[in-house]
Structures are given as structure tokens and as C-alpha cells.
Design an enzyme around this catalytic site. Structure first.
Site, short mmCIF file in Angstrom:
data_model
loop_
_atom_site.label_atom_id
_atom_site.label_comp_id
_atom_site.label_asym_id
_atom_site.label_seq_id
_atom_site.Cartn_x
_atom_site.Cartn_y
_atom_site.Cartn_z
N PRO A 88 42.92 41.53 43.98
CA PRO A 88 43.32 40.85 45.22
C PRO A 88 42.54 41.37 46.43
O PRO A 88 42.51 40.73 47.47
CB PRO A 88 44.81 41.17 45.36
CG PRO A 88 45.22 41.92 44.17
CD PRO A 88 44.02 42.26 43.35
N GLU A 115 49.07 48.44 37.86
CA GLU A 115 48.82 48.45 39.31
C GLU A 115 47.32 48.37 39.62
O GLU A 115 46.90 48.57 40.76
CB GLU A 115 49.42 49.70 39.95
CG GLU A 115 50.94 49.69 40.01
CD GLU A 115 51.49 48.40 40.63
OE1 GLU A 115 50.99 47.98 41.68
OE2 GLU A 115 52.42 47.82 40.04
N ARG A 153 30.39 25.21 34.93
CA ARG A 153 30.03 23.86 35.37
C ARG A 153 28.66 23.79 36.03
O ARG A 153 28.08 22.72 36.16
CB ARG A 153 31.10 23.32 36.34
CG ARG A 153 32.45 23.14 35.69
CD ARG A 153 33.50 22.70 36.69
NE ARG A 153 33.16 21.42 37.31
CZ ARG A 153 33.38 20.23 36.75
NH1 ARG A 153 33.96 20.16 35.59
NH2 ARG A 153 33.03 19.13 37.38
N ASP A 168 30.25 16.73 42.77
CA ASP A 168 31.61 17.22 42.91
C ASP A 168 31.90 17.68 44.34
O ASP A 168 30.99 17.86 45.14
CB ASP A 168 31.83 18.43 41.98
CG ASP A 168 32.10 18.01 40.54
OD1 ASP A 168 32.55 16.88 40.34
OD2 ASP A 168 31.82 18.83 39.64
N1 SAM Z 1 48.56 46.82 42.80
C1 SAM Z 1 47.54 45.81 42.99
C2 SAM Z 1 47.46 45.46 44.45
O1 SAM Z 1 48.48 45.50 45.12
O2 SAM Z 1 46.39 45.05 44.92
C3 SAM Z 1 47.87 44.55 42.19
C4 SAM Z 1 47.65 44.74 40.73
S1 SAM Z 1 47.97 43.27 39.83
C5 SAM Z 1 49.66 43.43 39.44
C6 SAM Z 1 47.15 43.55 38.30
C7 SAM Z 1 45.78 42.94 38.19
O3 SAM Z 1 45.83 41.54 38.37
C8 SAM Z 1 44.74 43.42 39.17
O4 SAM Z 1 44.21 44.66 38.81
C9 SAM Z 1 43.72 42.30 39.10
O5 SAM Z 1 42.85 42.47 38.00
C10 SAM Z 1 44.59 41.08 38.86
N2 SAM Z 1 44.84 40.29 40.07
C11 SAM Z 1 46.00 40.21 40.75
N3 SAM Z 1 45.92 39.38 41.79
C12 SAM Z 1 44.66 38.88 41.78
C13 SAM Z 1 43.96 37.96 42.61
N4 SAM Z 1 44.52 37.39 43.65
N5 SAM Z 1 42.67 37.68 42.29
C14 SAM Z 1 42.07 38.26 41.23
N6 SAM Z 1 42.70 39.15 40.42
C15 SAM Z 1 43.98 39.45 40.68
#
Ligand code: SAM
Length: 216
Positions: A88, A115, A153, A168
């Protein structure tokens, strides 16, 4: 293009990528997708890939060892390769990101769980960090699937002759115009007259206008 996905749930990638255009492109050798189980790179008999964070706090983190070994094992030294972390905290994934990534020969995509991952893996191995939006998923698998689908794509031959990614939405930052198919009238709503005119110049102009309207 070779997609190497690092995940603790390799089976996640079986069904979505054994269908439709992706499966056809796989058969033609345009794309290859391998989902690697990070647990295969653990060193203990329980195949442990997570541990508690230093400093305390809730949840677990992905250990650096198994993840680092997985990356080193799948990275093809000779190829034009990039290591992507789904997170994220990354740059927001867009059409432009997909175009840029389609220029590589190998995408290695790390799917975080728990996490997230130990920061040192990010520092040592990761070339690009990508988020698919400002929300939190339970794991990177959904994000990786979005990246694989949209990057594919742009690969030559992926869409076949029928259509082109150049028509697209997002090409030149414009959205696609409204489209209609048979019947001419549906629940009292008729299709725009111009589409029946047979006049390709008028149709092209109408489509351009509608694209701009929709984009604004
Ligand atoms: N503790 C982290 C934080 O607050 O930023 C969130 C971890 S999340 C529960 C577990 C995994 O989901 C992350 O390590 C990532 O690989 C993936 N993930 C979660 N949200 C994402 C997003 N918006 N875009 C891409 N990957 C995401």
C-alpha cells in the site's frame, strides 16, 4: 514475458490465468506465469516464513531469508528483469505503469502477507513498489493478479488481431466512448442514430466527442 510470482498461496494463480486471453497467450508462448511457494525456501521443518516484529506490536512479518532466497533463485541473470513489491506504500498503479512494465522480459512480483515484509528485503532486492489503490488488502496476490493481467495486454500478439490496447481507455489519457450492440432498441432506449449512418467520418467524430465528454 515471464511472470514469476512469489507467494505463500501459489494455487491462487491457477484459475484466473488458465482462462480467456491469458491462457491463449500462454499456449502461444507470449506469456509464462510461474507462482513460486516462498515456503519452499524456508529452512526449518515447519517451513516457517514469518516471525514477530522487533520492537513488538501486533501481527507477524515475512522473514527476510526465505524471501531473499526465492528472489535470487528465480531472477534470471541474463534477462531484462525487475523485482516488484506489492505494498500500500507504493506508487499507484496506472495504465502508464503497465506500459512501462511490459518492456521487461521478466517481472518478479512479491506478494506480501501478514503485516508485510522485512524492510531489508525491500532495500536489497526491490526495484519498484506498487500499490493498486489506497486501501489495504490481506495479501499481495490480488494486486499481483491485477498487474499481470494489465501488463499482458500491452505485449505484442496478446490481444490478437481483433482489438488493440491502443483503442482502450487511457490511451492519450482519454476514456473509451460508449458502445452498443444488437438490438437497436432495448427497454425503450435506442442507440445513437449516427452509429447506423454508415458514415465513418461522422462515427469517428461522435466517438471522439463522447470520449472527451466521458473523460471530463
Ligand atoms: N501492514 C501493512 C500496511 O499497513 O501497510 C499492510 C499489510 S497487508 C495486510 C499484507 C500485504 O498485502 C502487503 O504486504 C502487500 O503485499 C499487500 N497489499 C495490501 N494492500 C495493498 C495495496 N493497496 N496494493 C498492493 N498490495 C497491497
Amino acid at each position: 514475458m515471464k511472470f514469476d510470482i512469489l507467494t505463500i498461496f501459489p494455487e491462487f494463480f491457477e484459475s484466473p490465468f488458465s482462462l480467456g486471453l491469458f491462457n491463449k497467450a500462454r499456449e502461444k508462448g507470449i506469456v509464462q506465469l510461474d507462482a513460486h511457494d516462498i515456503r519452499d525456501y524456508a529452512e526449518d521443518k515447519h517451513r516457517t516464513v514469518d516471525d514477530a516484529p522487533y520492537g513488538g506490536g501486533g501481527g507477524m512479518l515475512m522473514k527476510p531469508g526465505p524471501l531473499g532466497r526465492a528472489i535470487e533463485n528465480v531472477k534470471e541473470k541474463s534477462s531484462n528483469s525487475i523485482v516488484i513489491l506489492t505494498t500500500p506504500a507504493g506508487e499507484i498503479f496506472t495504465d502508464q505503469t503497465a506500459r512501462e512494465l511490459s518492456e521487461f522480459d521478466q517481472l518478479i512480483i512479491i506478494c506480501g502477507r501478514y503485516e508485510g515484509i522485512d524492510e531489508r528485503v525491500r532495500e536489497i532486492y526491490v526495484d519498484r513498489e506498487i500499490s493498486i489503490g489506497d486501501f489495504v488488502l490481506s495479501g499481495g496476490e490480488h494486486a499481483a493478479a491485477v498487474i499481470v493481467d494489465s501488463v499482458s495486454r500491452f505485449l505484442p500478439g496478446f490481444l490478437g488481431n481483433v482489438t488493440s490496447s491502443e483503442c482502450d481507455s487511457f490511451k492519450d489519457s482519454i476514456l473509451e466512448y460508449p458502445q452498443y450492440t444488437r438490438p437497436e432498441e432495448y427497454m425503450g432506449k435506442k442507440i445513437p442514430e449516427v452509429l447506423l449512418s454508415g458514415n465513418h467520418k461522422d462515427i469517428d467524430e461522435w466517438r471522439r466527442r463522447e470520449s472527451v465528454k466521458r473523460t471530463y
